[in-house]
Write a protein that holds these residues in place. Structure first.
Motif, short mmCIF file in Angstrom:
data_model
loop_
_atom_site.label_atom_id
_atom_site.label_comp_id
_atom_site.label_asym_id
_atom_site.label_seq_id
_atom_site.Cartn_x
_atom_site.Cartn_y
_atom_site.Cartn_z
N PRO A 130 3.82 1.41 10.35
CA PRO A 130 4.61 2.58 9.94
C PRO A 130 3.65 3.75 9.74
N SER A 131 4.18 4.91 9.42
CA SER A 131 3.33 6.05 9.13
C SER A 131 2.43 5.73 7.93
N ALA A 132 1.18 6.24 7.97
CA ALA A 132 0.17 5.86 6.97
C ALA A 132 0.17 6.79 5.76
N ASN A 133 1.36 6.97 5.17
CA ASN A 133 1.50 7.81 3.98
C ASN A 133 2.12 6.98 2.86
N LEU A 134 2.06 7.47 1.62
CA LEU A 134 2.84 6.86 0.55
C LEU A 134 4.31 7.06 0.92
N PRO A 166 5.38 13.42 3.15
CA PRO A 166 5.27 13.81 4.56
C PRO A 166 4.30 12.88 5.29
N SER A 167 4.60 12.56 6.55
CA SER A 167 3.73 11.66 7.32
C SER A 167 2.38 12.33 7.57
N PRO A 168 1.31 11.52 7.70
CA PRO A 168 -0.03 12.09 7.88
C PRO A 168 -0.32 12.45 9.33
N ALA A 189 0.83 -1.21 0.00
CA ALA A 189 0.00 0.00 0.00
C ALA A 189 0.86 1.26 0.00
N LYS A 190 1.96 1.25 0.75
CA LYS A 190 2.81 2.43 0.89
C LYS A 190 3.84 2.56 -0.22
N GLY A 191 4.13 1.44 -0.92
CA GLY A 191 5.26 1.44 -1.83
C GLY A 191 6.56 1.54 -1.04
N ARG A 192 6.58 0.88 0.13
CA ARG A 192 7.74 0.98 1.03
C ARG A 192 8.79 -0.06 0.65
N PRO A 193 10.09 0.33 0.61
CA PRO A 193 11.14 -0.64 0.31
C PRO A 193 11.12 -1.77 1.34
N THR A 229 15.01 8.91 1.29
CA THR A 229 14.39 10.23 1.26
C THR A 229 13.04 10.11 1.94
N HIS A 230 12.71 11.09 2.75
CA HIS A 230 11.51 10.99 3.57
C HIS A 230 10.81 12.32 3.62
N TYR A 231 9.55 12.29 3.95
CA TYR A 231 8.83 13.49 4.39
C TYR A 231 8.77 14.59 3.34
MG MG Z 1 7.36 6.76 7.83
#
Ligand code: MG
Ligand code: AMP
Length: 343
Positions: free
Chosen positions: A150-154, A158-160, A63-67, A240-242
């Motif tokens: 984890p944070s519920a963002n793509l 930036p985190s939601p 859902a997040k496209g998280r590595p 890269t984040h946020y």
């Molecule tokens: Mg996060």
């Protein structure tokens, strides 16, 4: 995985009757049976799945496209649940849990068997915390299982800090969102590795280094927090984040900001300034956003990610931001801003 509809549950977190709400029961049950559901914590919104169910945890990454090499924090409702997850809990870790749990401090321990492998990205350790938010605690209690969240963002965004942010990024990609209003702290939890004699700080957050050292004495700081050429020991810190869509530039001397803005506007760019209540009248730009009060850095943390998202919403190409003193929660604010600026 795609969902025809992402369910929204609205709860009133001002009442402490949250536990009895049918909405929270349902959200917890969905997590228990293997679905991914977002809920508010005191830091940012988390995207939760049963940490013992590999298929469920994989849905978070999808859902997040998280590595897949970026491990997740496991959220629990009470200290009893810790024993199923970890071994070798040091005296220092116990003192920190007594002092800061429930709260925005994540501790890393040696893991026990049973945790879904994706949660820890193949590491022998696991990160755990008890959040300090009535809605999060109620959802966790209803789920009755440890919840990786984890944070519920793509990934990369930036985190939601509001349910709308979650919905914007993840509608159709997750089963549901519990809307509990604006989160409080606004930046993610502090991450501290407690597997060595002297604990190591991997990520600054709401609980500061000074808070921790007052309880257990000197700790170490991962050198990668200060230097770009060091490989971080916490895998997530290398990404890269946020980051907002617009280019973010941090300006040490705020008296230069207006000239930078004018220059970019001449080149046809839509320009934003990130400042605070105290200085917002000092700038003319396409978008000037006051992110809390400089005199109360906690308010800046609370509104930081929402402000970055607002620039995106307004289609700003380039954002000039003031910097903040690296004291207290200011350390976490500058850590996130530097990462968002790609440094
Ligand atoms: Mg996060
Ligand atoms: P997020 O869930 O997006 O707030 O990110 C969780 C953070 O905790 C990331 O920076 C991870 O690298 C870090 N983390 C989680 N588990 C571990 C672990 N076992 N060892 C080191 N860092 C971890």
């Amino acid at each position: 995985m795609s969902y025809k509809q992402t369910k929204m549950w609205t709860v009133d977190n001002s009442e402490d009757k949250s536990r009895s709400h049918a909405e929270l029961k349902e959200a917890g049950l969905w997590i228990k049976k293997g679905e991914v559901v977002a809920f508010p914590t005191e830091t940012v919104y988390g995207l939760g799945a049963n940490a013992l169910d590999e298929a469920a945890v994989k849905k978070i990454f999808a859902a997040k496209g998280r590595p897949s090499d970026n491990p997740l924090i496991v959220h629990i409702a009470n200290r009893q649940q810790l024993a199923e997850l970890v071994r070798d809990v040091s005296a220092k870790a116990n003192m920190l849990m007594d002092a800061f749990w429930p709260g925005p401090l994540t501790l890393i321990f040696h893991k026990k068997a049973g945790i879904a492998p994706s949660v820890t990205a193949g590491l022998p350790t696991v990160a755990v915390r008890i959040p300090n938010h009535p809605v999060a605690l109620a959802v966790l209690a209803e789920a009755g299982v440890p919840v990786a969240a984890p944070s519920a963002n793509l990934s990369g965004k930036p985190s939601p800090t509001k349910a709308e942010h979650v919905y914007h990024d993840l509608a159709g990609r997750i089963a549901g969102v519990v809307d509990g209003g604006l989160t409080g702290v606004g930046v993610e939890s502090t991450v501290l590795d407690c597997t060595s004699d002297i604990p190591v700080l991997y990520r600054p957050g709401g609980v500061t280094k000074e808070h921790i050292e007052r309880v257990i004495g000197k700790i170490e700081v991962d050198p990668a927090l200060h230097r770009n050429d060091e490989a971080p020991r916490s895998p997530g810190m290398k990404y890269t984040h946020y980051a907002p869509k617009g280019e973010l530039i941090l300006v040490e001397d705020k008296s230069l900001i207006q000239a930078y803005v004018d220059n970019e506007q001449k080149r046809g760019k839509k320009v934003g300034v990130l400042t605070t209540e105290e200085a917002k009248e000092d700038y003319r730009a396409d978008s000037v956003i006051a992110c809390g009060k400089r005199e109360q850095l906690e308010t800046v943390a609370t509104h930081l990610y929402g402000s970055l998202r607002q620039f995106d919403h307004e289609g700003v190409d380039i954002i000039f931001s003031e910097i903040f003193p690296e004291e207290g929660v200011g350390v976490a604010i500058m850590n996130r801003l530097s990462k968002a600026a790609g440094k």
